[in-house]
Write an enzyme that holds these catalytic residues in place. Structure first.
Site, PDB file in Angstrom:
ATOM      1  N   ASP A 121      -4.935  -9.558  -8.571  1.00 46.83           N
ATOM      2  CA  ASP A 121      -5.152  -8.625  -9.678  1.00 46.83           C
ATOM      3  C   ASP A 121      -3.904  -7.922 -10.247  1.00 46.83           C
ATOM      4  O   ASP A 121      -3.459  -8.175 -11.369  1.00 46.83           O
ATOM      5  CB  ASP A 121      -6.213  -7.576  -9.283  1.00 46.83           C
ATOM      6  CG  ASP A 121      -6.035  -7.001  -7.875  1.00 46.83           C
ATOM      7  OD1 ASP A 121      -5.014  -7.284  -7.232  1.00 46.83           O
ATOM      8  OD2 ASP A 121      -6.916  -6.247  -7.420  1.00 46.83           O
ATOM      9  N   THR A 133      -0.454   1.068 -10.415  1.00 48.36           N
ATOM     10  CA  THR A 133      -1.791   0.561 -10.096  1.00 48.36           C
ATOM     11  C   THR A 133      -2.597   1.557  -9.269  1.00 48.36           C
ATOM     12  O   THR A 133      -3.783   1.353  -9.045  1.00 48.36           O
ATOM     13  CB  THR A 133      -1.704  -0.816  -9.397  1.00 48.36           C
ATOM     14  OG1 THR A 133      -2.992  -1.438  -9.457  1.00 48.36           O
ATOM     15  CG2 THR A 133      -1.248  -0.682  -7.948  1.00 48.36           C
ATOM     16  N   ARG A 151       0.909   3.822  -3.252  1.00 51.59           N
ATOM     17  CA  ARG A 151       0.318   5.147  -3.024  1.00 51.59           C
ATOM     18  C   ARG A 151       1.389   6.207  -2.809  1.00 51.59           C
ATOM     19  O   ARG A 151       1.391   7.250  -3.460  1.00 51.59           O
ATOM     20  CB  ARG A 151      -0.610   5.113  -1.804  1.00 51.59           C
ATOM     21  CG  ARG A 151      -1.776   4.163  -1.975  1.00 51.59           C
ATOM     22  CD  ARG A 151      -2.717   4.239  -0.789  1.00 51.59           C
ATOM     23  NE  ARG A 151      -3.609   3.083  -0.765  1.00 51.59           N
ATOM     24  CZ  ARG A 151      -4.897   3.126  -0.455  1.00 51.59           C
ATOM     25  NH1 ARG A 151      -5.462   4.262  -0.119  1.00 51.59           N
ATOM     26  NH2 ARG A 151      -5.628   2.035  -0.424  1.00 51.59           N
ATOM     27  N   GLU A 203       0.829  -1.217   0.000  1.00 52.49           N
ATOM     28  CA  GLU A 203       0.000   0.000   0.000  1.00 52.49           C
ATOM     29  C   GLU A 203       0.857   1.260   0.000  1.00 52.49           C
ATOM     30  O   GLU A 203       0.564   2.236  -0.693  1.00 52.49           O
ATOM     31  CB  GLU A 203      -0.935   0.023   1.226  1.00 52.49           C
ATOM     32  CG  GLU A 203      -1.989  -1.071   1.237  1.00 52.49           C
ATOM     33  CD  GLU A 203      -3.104  -0.862   0.204  1.00 52.49           C
ATOM     34  OE1 GLU A 203      -3.098   0.159  -0.505  1.00 52.49           O
ATOM     35  OE2 GLU A 203      -3.969  -1.751   0.116  1.00 52.49           O
ATOM     36  N   GLU A 246     -11.263   0.846 -10.931  1.00 51.71           N
ATOM     37  CA  GLU A 246     -10.792  -0.042 -12.009  1.00 51.71           C
ATOM     38  C   GLU A 246     -11.668   0.008 -13.259  1.00 51.71           C
ATOM     39  O   GLU A 246     -11.170   0.020 -14.388  1.00 51.71           O
ATOM     40  CB  GLU A 246     -10.684  -1.488 -11.490  1.00 51.71           C
ATOM     41  CG  GLU A 246      -9.530  -1.745 -10.534  1.00 51.71           C
ATOM     42  CD  GLU A 246      -9.743  -1.243  -9.105  1.00 51.71           C
ATOM     43  OE1 GLU A 246     -10.853  -0.733  -8.804  1.00 51.71           O
ATOM     44  OE2 GLU A 246      -8.804  -1.358  -8.295  1.00 51.71           O
TER      45      GLU A 246
HETATM   46  C1  DMJ Z   1      -6.014   0.896  -5.211  1.00 54.03           C
HETATM   47  O1  DMJ Z   1      -5.223   1.088  -4.101  1.00 54.03           O
HETATM   48  C2  DMJ Z   1      -5.254   0.222  -6.328  1.00 54.03           C
HETATM   49  O2  DMJ Z   1      -5.909   0.427  -7.539  1.00 54.03           O
HETATM   50  C3  DMJ Z   1      -5.042  -1.252  -6.087  1.00 54.03           C
HETATM   51  O3  DMJ Z   1      -4.487  -1.885  -7.188  1.00 54.03           O
HETATM   52  C4  DMJ Z   1      -6.352  -1.924  -5.752  1.00 54.03           C
HETATM   53  N1  DMJ Z   1      -7.058  -1.255  -4.700  1.00 54.03           N
HETATM   54  C5  DMJ Z   1      -7.258   0.175  -4.824  1.00 54.03           C
HETATM   55  C6  DMJ Z   1      -8.413   0.583  -5.708  1.00 54.03           C
HETATM   56  O4  DMJ Z   1      -9.441  -0.268  -5.801  1.00 54.03           O
END
Ligand code: DMJ
Length: 457
Positions: A248, A448, A125, A121, A364
């Site tokens: 994912d 992501t 982020r 995380e 997403e």
């Molecule tokens: C985000 O932190 C990122 O997109 C991660 O890959 C999945 N969870 C959240 C959004 O859903």
């Protein structure tokens, strides 16, 4: 500096008179979408959300919009929302707000804290946000913060297999959490790799790549990975194989690392994995094409579930060149959204029944619409985006930003505005609509968390 690659028509959008606090009425329900008006409305909603964060949670990680109180992940703040939002503010031409966010970050953000953070995380982020912020602004202080953070996260990789532990203490480097999953292991190379290239320190690239390869090498003979693995023994703890939460973005990074770094190992691992997904997970149901759940060893189908997190896949399939499957899967995703006017966390796509009813403002499905629109030019995806935006405004908007839904059927609201709503959901909506957004997907790769990274090395 690479804002030139975004070249968004900020001036035109600024002229649209959208003030924070003005509820958006998503533009014209019929006829061709007025893209400039829609982009301006998204921008106004970003500003509405940012103002609420400023007013009720300034300096904290996230805002709880219903109680109008701040939320910190670890007791002390790591400025999650400002770091995650900085490049969105810049992209939308909100220069004053971006300057305030940047000042807060360089003055107050520090990582010498006795807290155990989730490596994944914090990487996607904060490390991702600092790196994209640096690439856009050229502010070396952001790169220095990124390097300090990356250095503190490195001990997470010190396991017998090279796959990272789930948690690491930022001050002591003590790592724990051997039981983890492919997403947390395999979604680090874009950020660590970029840090390695920008600092000239290959250790960052090498550790994250070794982890990714170690995971890939443990795939089943069918070419699939499971849901949980022990990074000390390398043994699988759950063989459930799907493209949802916990797995994912591992697949997403195989392709995106090939694109950003030109890494041929990643390209090969992506091609092998894509074949396995199409062969074993793809499921032709009466309601369309989906990617469900199977046992990683036998390939036996174990569930017909798909949800908000799985919806990254159309975008990744499209980026990988498979527009046919990408388009069909995105149609299924839109069907999932339309069932209740907003998507659930998990749906049984054979019964078309909600399994997990939450909606935590996930991006997403919007990202996939954006990528498909960029690659096909089909205005159908603008319509989809308009539907998504209208649902968000109708059900998740509050007078202090946007909030999660506990239940997409009843529309009962929760009390959190996750930082990814500003980093991703609104950014992708904006990029989808903004008529002059000439961001080149061949040159820019989104991590992501939707932080754009560019190959400058
Ligand atoms: C985000 O932190 C990122 O997109 C991660 O890959 C999945 N969870 C959240 C959004 O859903």
């Amino acid at each position: 500096m690479f804002l030139g690659h975004f070249a968004v028509g900020c001036t035109a959008l600024l002229a649209c008179g959208c003030a924070a606090g003005t509820p958006a009425a998503p533009a014209a329900a019929a006829g061709a979408p007025d893209r400039a008006a829609l982009a301006a409305q998204v921008r106004a909603e970003l500003l509405h959300s940012w103002r609420a964060y400023e007013r009720y949670a300034w300096g904290h990680d996230e805002l709880k919009p219903l109680s109008k109180t701040p939320h910190d992940w670890h007791g002390e703040s790591l400025l999650m929302t400002p770091v995650d939002t900085l490049d969105t503010l810049l992209l939308m031409g909100l220069d004053e707000e971006a300057a305030e966010a940047r000042a807060l970050i360089v003055e107050r953000l520090g990582f010498d804290k006795d807290v155990a953070v989730k490596n994944f995380e914090i990487t996607i982020r904060i490390l991702g946000g600092l790196l994209s912020g640096y690439q856009i602004t050229g502010d070396e202080r952001l790169l220095r913060l990124a390097e300090d953070l990356g250095t503190r996260l490195l001990p997470a990789f010190d396991s017998p297999t090279g796959m990272p532990y789930m948690y690491v203490n930022l001050r002591t480097g003590k790592a724990h959490g051997a039981r983890t999953n492919p997403a947390e292991i395999g979604t680090l190379l874009l950020e660590f790799g970029t840090l390695g290239k920008l600092t000239g320190k290959p250790v960052f690239y090498d550790k994250a790549k070794r982890a990714l390869v170690a995971l890939y090498e443990r795939r089943s003979p069918l070419g699939l990975v499971g849901e949980e693995i022990d990074v000390e023994t390398g043994a699988w703890l759950s063989g459930a194989s799907h493209v949802g939460g916990g797995i994912d973005s591992y697949y997403e990074y195989l392709l995106k690392c090939a694109r950003l770094f030109g890494d041929t190992d990643c390209a090969r691992m992506w091609r092998t994995s894509r074949r396995a997904l199409n062969r074993h997970l793809a499921d032709e149901a009466p309601s369309g094409l989906w990617y469900g759940q199977v046992d990683m060893t036998t390939g036996e189908r174990t569930a017909s579930e798909f949800g908000a997190l799985h919806a990254f896949l159309p975008g990744v399939l499209a980026l990988g060149g498979d527009l046919g499957r990408a388009r069909r899967l995105q149609t299924s995703c839109a069907r999932m959204w339309d069932l209740h006017g907003i998507e659930p966390e998990v749906l049984d796509y054979r019964a078309m029944r909600v399994v997990h009813p939450r909606y935590p403002l996930r991006p997403e499905i919007v990202e996939s619409a954006y990528v498909l629109h960029r690659l096909t030019g089909d205005p159908h995806y603008l319509e989809m985006g308009r539907t998504f935006f209208a649902g968000l405004v109708a059900h998740c908007r509050t007078d202090a930003g946007y909030t999660t839904l506990e239940d997409v059927v009843t529309k009962r609201q929760g009390d959190l505005m996750p930082s990814f709503f500003l980093a991703e959901t609104l950014k992708y909506l904006y990029l989808l609509f903004a008529p002059d957004a000439t961001l080149d997907l061949r040159r820019v790769v989104f991590n992501t968390e939707a932080h754009p990274l560019r190959r400058t090395w």
